[in-house]
Every structure is written in C-alpha cells, then in structure tokens.
Design an enzyme around this catalytic site. Structure first.
Site, short mmCIF file in Angstrom:
data_model
loop_
_atom_site.label_atom_id
_atom_site.label_comp_id
_atom_site.label_asym_id
_atom_site.label_seq_id
_atom_site.Cartn_x
_atom_site.Cartn_y
_atom_site.Cartn_z
N SER A 146 0.87 -1.17 0.00
CA SER A 146 0.00 0.00 0.00
C SER A 146 0.91 1.22 0.00
O SER A 146 1.73 1.39 0.90
CB SER A 146 -0.86 -0.03 1.27
OG SER A 146 -1.57 1.18 1.41
N LYS A 172 -1.07 -1.04 -4.43
CA LYS A 172 -2.27 -0.25 -4.09
C LYS A 172 -1.84 1.19 -3.90
O LYS A 172 -0.88 1.48 -3.17
CB LYS A 172 -2.88 -0.83 -2.82
CG LYS A 172 -3.89 0.04 -2.12
CD LYS A 172 -4.57 -0.73 -0.99
CE LYS A 172 -4.59 0.05 0.30
NZ LYS A 172 -5.21 -0.70 1.41
N LYS A 174 -2.84 4.98 -2.65
CA LYS A 174 -3.78 5.80 -1.89
C LYS A 174 -4.15 6.99 -2.77
O LYS A 174 -3.27 7.59 -3.42
CB LYS A 174 -3.13 6.29 -0.60
CG LYS A 174 -2.87 5.18 0.40
CD LYS A 174 -4.17 4.70 1.02
CE LYS A 174 -3.93 3.79 2.21
NZ LYS A 174 -5.19 3.29 2.79
N ASP A 199 -7.11 3.10 -3.11
CA ASP A 199 -7.81 3.15 -1.82
C ASP A 199 -8.05 4.61 -1.47
O ASP A 199 -7.10 5.38 -1.28
CB ASP A 199 -6.97 2.46 -0.74
CG ASP A 199 -7.69 2.36 0.60
OD1 ASP A 199 -8.83 2.87 0.72
OD2 ASP A 199 -7.12 1.76 1.53
N GLU A 224 -10.94 0.72 -3.35
CA GLU A 224 -11.25 0.45 -1.95
C GLU A 224 -11.92 1.65 -1.28
O GLU A 224 -11.43 2.77 -1.38
CB GLU A 224 -9.94 0.10 -1.24
CG GLU A 224 -10.09 -0.57 0.11
CD GLU A 224 -8.70 -0.94 0.68
OE1 GLU A 224 -7.77 -1.20 -0.12
OE2 GLU A 224 -8.57 -0.96 1.90
N ASP A 249 -13.71 -1.61 3.09
CA ASP A 249 -12.79 -1.73 4.21
C ASP A 249 -13.51 -1.16 5.44
O ASP A 249 -14.17 -1.90 6.19
CB ASP A 249 -11.48 -0.96 3.87
CG ASP A 249 -10.48 -0.86 5.01
OD1 ASP A 249 -10.80 -1.26 6.13
OD2 ASP A 249 -9.34 -0.37 4.78
N LYS A 273 -9.60 -6.84 8.05
CA LYS A 273 -8.55 -6.45 8.99
C LYS A 273 -8.93 -7.02 10.34
O LYS A 273 -10.04 -6.79 10.82
CB LYS A 273 -8.44 -4.93 9.08
CG LYS A 273 -7.87 -4.28 7.83
CD LYS A 273 -7.78 -2.78 7.97
CE LYS A 273 -7.20 -2.18 6.69
NZ LYS A 273 -7.38 -0.71 6.67
N GLY A 301 -3.82 -4.01 6.09
CA GLY A 301 -2.80 -3.70 7.09
C GLY A 301 -3.11 -2.40 7.79
O GLY A 301 -3.87 -1.57 7.28
O1 OSB Z 1 -7.07 1.77 4.49
O2 OSB Z 1 -5.83 0.08 4.32
C1 OSB Z 1 -6.05 1.19 4.80
C2 OSB Z 1 -3.03 2.30 6.87
C3 OSB Z 1 -3.66 2.94 7.93
C4 OSB Z 1 -5.02 3.04 7.93
C5 OSB Z 1 -5.77 2.49 6.88
C6 OSB Z 1 -5.14 1.82 5.84
C7 OSB Z 1 -3.74 1.76 5.82
C8 OSB Z 1 -2.98 1.14 4.74
C9 OSB Z 1 -1.60 0.67 5.08
O3 OSB Z 1 -3.37 1.06 3.60
C10 OSB Z 1 -1.45 -0.78 4.97
C11 OSB Z 1 -0.13 -1.23 5.56
O4 OSB Z 1 0.85 -1.17 4.83
O5 OSB Z 1 -0.10 -1.63 6.75
MG MG Z 2 -8.28 0.68 3.16
#
Ligand code: OSB
Ligand code: MG
Length: 396
Positions: A146, A172, A174, A199, A224, A249, A273, A301
């Site tokens: 991510s 992925k 953001k 995402d 996402e 999510d 998660k 994550g």
């Molecule tokens: O939306 O998946 C998410 C991190 C913090 C809060 C939300 C998210 C995330 C990540 C990071 O996408 C995922 C990771 O590398 O741990």
């Molecule tokens: Mg997410």
C-alpha cells in the site's frame, strides 16, 4: 474417558494480562486521504494462559480518522472493561472469548488485541502454529504493498518501480480528490500489466460517481472504500455505476455487515482487517461466509508492528484469502522490528509462513521494554474462584 477429565484438562485459564503502549517511528511518513502518520503509538497485549504467554496488537490509530477508535479509547476500554471481565476466566477454546466481551458494544480493535493474544497462547499450549489452529491451508502467502499519497505522479511512479523490483505482486495507491486520476494514469502508463488498485479511505461522495468512473479505463483490480466510512448503501449506488470492483474496508465490522454489503451489491471484494472485525474468530467466520458467496477477501494492514503483522500472516493462510494482501516486509516500516526474525518477503513477493508453535516469531522483550511508554497489569488470584476479585497494578 469421563467428561470430567476432558473438561478439567481442556480448560484454559487467563492468569494475567499486560497492556502496554509502545512508541515506534515509521521509516517514512505515510499519507492517506485522512492524514499523515509517522509516530505510532501502538498498544500491545500480553496474555498468560495456563503458563503460556501470547501476544496481540491493538491496531487503532492515534486519531479517530480511519474509524472511531484511537490508542487512548482502546487503553480506556481495555483497562476499564475488557481486562476486568476476562481476568481469571477459563475457556475451552479461544473462540469463546468474544462471548465474554459481548456486552461491550463496538471497540473491535481493543477486543481484537486481547482475543488474538489468547489465540497465540492456545496455539502454544497445543504445540501448533497459529495458522494451523485457525485452519489455514497454505504455507506461503501472496503480498502486495500500500503506497501513501506522493507529492507528484513522477515520484509515485519511481516508488512503484522500487516495490515491483522487490517482487510485490500487487500495488495499491492511496488516492484523494485532486490526487487521483493523473497519479493512476502515470503509473498505468508505465506499468500496463501489473495488478493495480486504489484506496480512497472514504474521501469521495456519491455525487463524485462520474469522476470515479473515469478510473474504469485503468483496469484496476479494485477501488477500496471510496465513500463514507459507515455507508454501505451509498456504495451499492456507486457500484451500479462503475465497472471497477468496489472493495469495502471501513464499512465492514462484522459478518452481518459483510452479508448486508453482498446482498446490496455494494462491493465485489472485501478487505478483512483483524482489528476492524474484532479478532481471529470473527475474521475466520467472515472469510468463510464470503467464500461461500463467491466474494474474494484479502488481508488489510494498519501499519502494524511485527506482532500484528505475524497475526495477519496467520490469518492470510485461510482459504477465502484469494487476493494478495497489504502484508509486507518489516523493513518497509521499521528500522528494527519487535519480533525476530523480522517479516521477510521472497523475490516472488510471498511470505513463507513460519512453522513453529504460536505466532512463529520470537518476541523481542528487551526491545519492547525500551519502547514502552506505559503499562498496566492484571493478575488472577492463584485459587480459581469466579467470585474472587483480580489484582491490578498500573505504572506510567
Ligand atoms: O485503508 O488500508 C487502509 C493504513 C492505515 C489506515 C488504513 C489503511 C492503511 C494502509 C496501510 O493502507 C497498509 C499497511 O501497509 O499496513
Ligand atoms: Mg483501506
């Protein structure tokens, strides 16, 4: 065998609970649509059950921007409600633990930290790896990454290139309004064939549907959580207007939510998660139900330390987890992790699941001690009586 023998042999007693807040600094800041984080305040839970020590992590963020929980709300709920209701209790297996916390509404991440610690202890008591105890079926899990929001598309492309070189199987990105179309377009132009997803962490509104539809041209694996964190219905309206599969999510806290989303056609994929769904017991049920409904799931994550990461690895071995997760190498996040060995990723972009009892990684107690900002302990009296009050101790 008499039933008395089986009962006394198989009950597992929660003898002590230790709650800690540790401070860890990410190697670099991580930016999402809801903010930027670098200094993590992570809660760890250690549970001793029948002499075995199990560890869990609370994946709440420092602010209530991803969901309603924070490091401090979790500390409060664990200290004042969860630990007192669990200390000294006996269960025949960890899947009974959620029932002991059923009177506490919400606070899934707080609950998950302690439930998962009991799972680790149970696996150790039974001498099996946690992933086996959960019913996992693979020896190796597929990994994606991510990537946080970057200054400009060029910097993002460079970052993607580095991650692909390390072997990661899915990227992925953001996104947020103003940092979406051009960024995805630049990555797609450079890498036409990779598995790519985005995402938004709830940054858009249903009125943005025509704009989000423009992303259809990039052949994304999924989009996402584009809309509100608690709005399953609006996602059904959006999914009907775009080709790209929506993955939920933030909206999904339990299996009932997952079934609602599937029934309403709000998404075609679900991110599971552990913290968001309150622990391994609910996560396992959710992936089972999604699998039966033909909905792929994957492991998300929360910028975890090695302990949360090790739990994510164990969960990802369950059969419903058919897409690469956001579970990546320790060294992407931390200069030194709190487990040994650190989580490593093969050049094929996989993690080999450890085969020793429990979590399968060693917990670096000395390192944890150094990182600890506050701790609180509960211990059950030696004689097991349900009426007896538990002793507690706090230090800051
Ligand atoms: O939306 O998946 C998410 C991190 C913090 C809060 C939300 C998210 C995330 C990540 C990071 O996408 C995922 C990771 O590398 O741990
Ligand atoms: Mg997410």
């Amino acid at each position: 065998m008499s039933s008395k023998v089986i009962t006394s042999w198989s009950l597992m007693k929660i003898e002590s609970i230790t709650l800690r807040e540790i401070h860890m600094r990410l190697k670099s800041p991580f930016e999402t649509s809801f903010g930027t984080v670098q200094d993590r305040r992570i809660l760890l839970v250690e549970v001793v059950a029948d002499g075995a020590s199990g560890w869990g992590e609370v994946t709440a963020g420092e602010t209530p921007a991803y969901n309603a929980e924070t490091t401090d709300t979790a500390w409060h709920v664990l200290s004042d409600f969860i630990a007192p209701s669990l200390i000294g209790k006996s269960v025949s297996e960890t899947s009974e633990v959620p029932g002991l916390m059923a009177q506490i509404r919400g606070h899934e991440m707080a609950k998950s930290g302690v439930e998962n610690a009991v799972w680790d202890a149970e696996a150790q008591l039974k001498g099996v790896p946690l992933h086996r105890l959960l019913g996992g079926t693979t020896e190796e899990i597929a990994c994606g990454v991510s990537l946080g929001i970057r200054e400009n598309p060029k910097l993002l492309v460079k970052r993607v290139e580095e991650e692909l070189r390390s072997g990661y199987q899915r990227i992925k990105l953001k996104i947020k309004p103003g940092k979406d179309y051009e960024f995805v377009a630049a990555v797609r132009a450079e890498f036409p064939d990779i598995r790519l997803s985005v995402d938004a962490n709830s940054a858009y509104r249903l009125e943005d549907a025509p704009h989000l539809k423009r992303l259809d041209e990039f052949g994304l694996l999924m989009m996402e959580q584009p809309l509100n964190w608690d709005d399953i219905y609006a996602h059904s309206k959006l999914q009907a207007q775009i080709e790209t599969a929506i993955c939920l999510d933030e909206c999904i806290h339990n299996t009932r939510h997952a079934l609602t989303a599937i029934e309403l056609k709000s998404c075609r994929i679900i991110n599971i998660k552990l913290g968001r769904v309150s622990g391994h017991t609910e996560a396992r049920l959710m992936q089972q139900v999604c699998r039966a409904q033909g909905v792929p799931v994957w492991c998300g994550g929360m910028l975890e330390s090695g302990i949360g990461r090790a739990h994510n690895i164990a969960m990802s071995t369950l059969p419903g987890f058919s897409l690469p997760g956001d579970v990546s190498a320790s060294q992407r996040y931390w200069s030194e992790d709190i487990i040994e060995p650190p989580v490593e990723v093969t050049e094929k972009g996989t993690i080999r699941v450890p085969d020793t009892p429990g979590l399968g990684y060693g917990v670096k107690r000395d390192r944890i001690e150094k990182l600890t900002a506050r701790r609180k302990d509960w211990s059950a009296p030696h004689t097991s009586s349900r009426e007896m009050s538990a002793a507690t101790r706090e230090s800051c």
